[in-house]
Write an enzyme that holds these catalytic residues in place. Structure first.
Site, short mmCIF file in Angstrom:
data_model
loop_
_atom_site.label_atom_id
_atom_site.label_comp_id
_atom_site.label_asym_id
_atom_site.label_seq_id
_atom_site.Cartn_x
_atom_site.Cartn_y
_atom_site.Cartn_z
N SER A 155 -5.72 5.46 -6.24
CA SER A 155 -6.16 5.08 -7.58
C SER A 155 -6.66 6.27 -8.38
O SER A 155 -7.04 7.30 -7.83
CB SER A 155 -7.29 4.05 -7.48
OG SER A 155 -6.89 2.96 -6.69
N1 SAH Z 1 -7.91 2.17 -2.37
C1 SAH Z 1 -6.73 3.00 -2.17
C2 SAH Z 1 -5.63 2.73 -3.17
C3 SAH Z 1 -5.02 1.45 -2.92
S1 SAH Z 1 -3.42 1.09 -3.53
C4 SAH Z 1 -7.06 4.46 -2.16
O1 SAH Z 1 -8.22 4.83 -2.37
O2 SAH Z 1 -6.16 5.26 -1.89
C5 SAH Z 1 -3.44 -0.59 -2.96
C6 SAH Z 1 -3.23 -0.77 -1.50
O3 SAH Z 1 -3.41 -2.14 -1.21
C7 SAH Z 1 -1.83 -0.41 -1.03
O4 SAH Z 1 -1.89 0.53 -0.01
C8 SAH Z 1 -1.28 -1.74 -0.54
O5 SAH Z 1 -0.40 -1.63 0.57
C9 SAH Z 1 -2.53 -2.50 -0.17
N2 SAH Z 1 -2.43 -3.96 -0.13
C10 SAH Z 1 -1.69 -4.77 -0.93
N3 SAH Z 1 -1.87 -6.06 -0.58
C11 SAH Z 1 -2.73 -6.08 0.45
C12 SAH Z 1 -3.30 -7.11 1.26
N4 SAH Z 1 -2.99 -8.40 1.06
N5 SAH Z 1 -4.17 -6.76 2.24
C13 SAH Z 1 -4.48 -5.46 2.47
N6 SAH Z 1 -3.96 -4.43 1.75
C14 SAH Z 1 -3.11 -4.73 0.75
#
Ligand code: SAH
Length: 204
Positions: free
Chosen positions: A52
């Site tokens: 993000s």
């Molecule tokens: N917080 C992260 C950025 C996240 S991007 C950072 O600091 O780098 C969003 C992430 O959520 C992705 O990796 C995606 O695979 C994950 N995601 C999507 N749906 C999800 C779910 N149902 N449970 C867990 N993770 C999920």
């Protein structure tokens, strides 16, 4: 990055700013992206996912209103960067990632940087992490079409769920658990990658 892109845009919590200054964001992006690691924008981390934008990480952390005793759950580990920022601020961090390679990679990065106390789980965060609940705050870093009910249930009374809600352009929302239910506050529009898994099967 912190002075010009985060403090200048209104994030005032000194503890959050200090945590953002401390965590080396370049360690959480692929080697080919290191030069861009301190620009205020999301970057690709593989598997079509992104780390993000730092400003949004800071705002979500500030909105969680955590302290040194807090226990926090993150849904959407991605690179592990948000989890590391949280680990600078709170007692316990739990984080769930649905893509196995990202969960494994984030756990390795966190361990390597001294954030080995962060608990990383591979799985769907839709149902939270019941064995570790209740949490003082839950941060969801993928956009959900609805607020997963289990996440609200896994907050302490007064606990806060920070979550982007909607499809396409989403609203960043803060749901605070109360003794009778919850109240919601809408913060501003954001754009996260979609939350996948069970949340897509539940009735709207
Ligand atoms: N917080 C992260 C950025 C996240 S991007 C950072 O600091 O780098 C969003 C992430 O959520 C992705 O990796 C995606 O695979 C994950 N995601 C999507 N749906 C999800 C779910 N149902 N449970 C867990 N993770 C999920």
């Amino acid at each position: 990055m912190v002075t010009h892109q985060i403090e200048a845009r209104g994030v005032a919590d000194e503890r959050v700013l200090a945590a953002m200054r401390k965590v080396p964001r370049h360690e959480f992006v692929p080697p080919s992206r290191r030069e861009s690691a301190y620009e205020d924008r999301p970057l690709p981390i593989g598997s079509s996912q992104t780390i993000s934008q730092p400003y949004v990480v800071a705002v979500m952390t500030e909105l969680a209103k955590v302290d040194a005793k807090s226990r926090v759950l993150e849904v959407g580990t991605g690179s592990g960067y948000q989890a590391a920022v949280l680990a600078e601020l709170v007692a316990e961090v739990y984080t769930i990632e649905i893509i196995e390679s990202l969960a494994t990679g984030a756990a390795r990065t966190l361990e390597h940087l001294g954030y080995g106390s962060v608990r990383v789980r591979h799985g769907d965060g839709y149902r939270g992490w019941p064995e570790a609940a209740p949490f003082d705050a839950i941060l969801v870093t993928a956009a959900a079409p609805i607020v997963p009910p289990a996440l609200l249930e896994q907050l302490v009374v007064g606990g806060r769920l920070v979550i982007p809600v909607g499809d396409g352009i989403q609203q960043l929302e803060v749901h605070t658990r109360t003794s009778t239910g919850s109240r919601v506050e809408r913060v501003f529009p954001v754009r996260f990658v979609p939350m996948t898994g069970e949340v897509r099967q539940s009735p709207r």
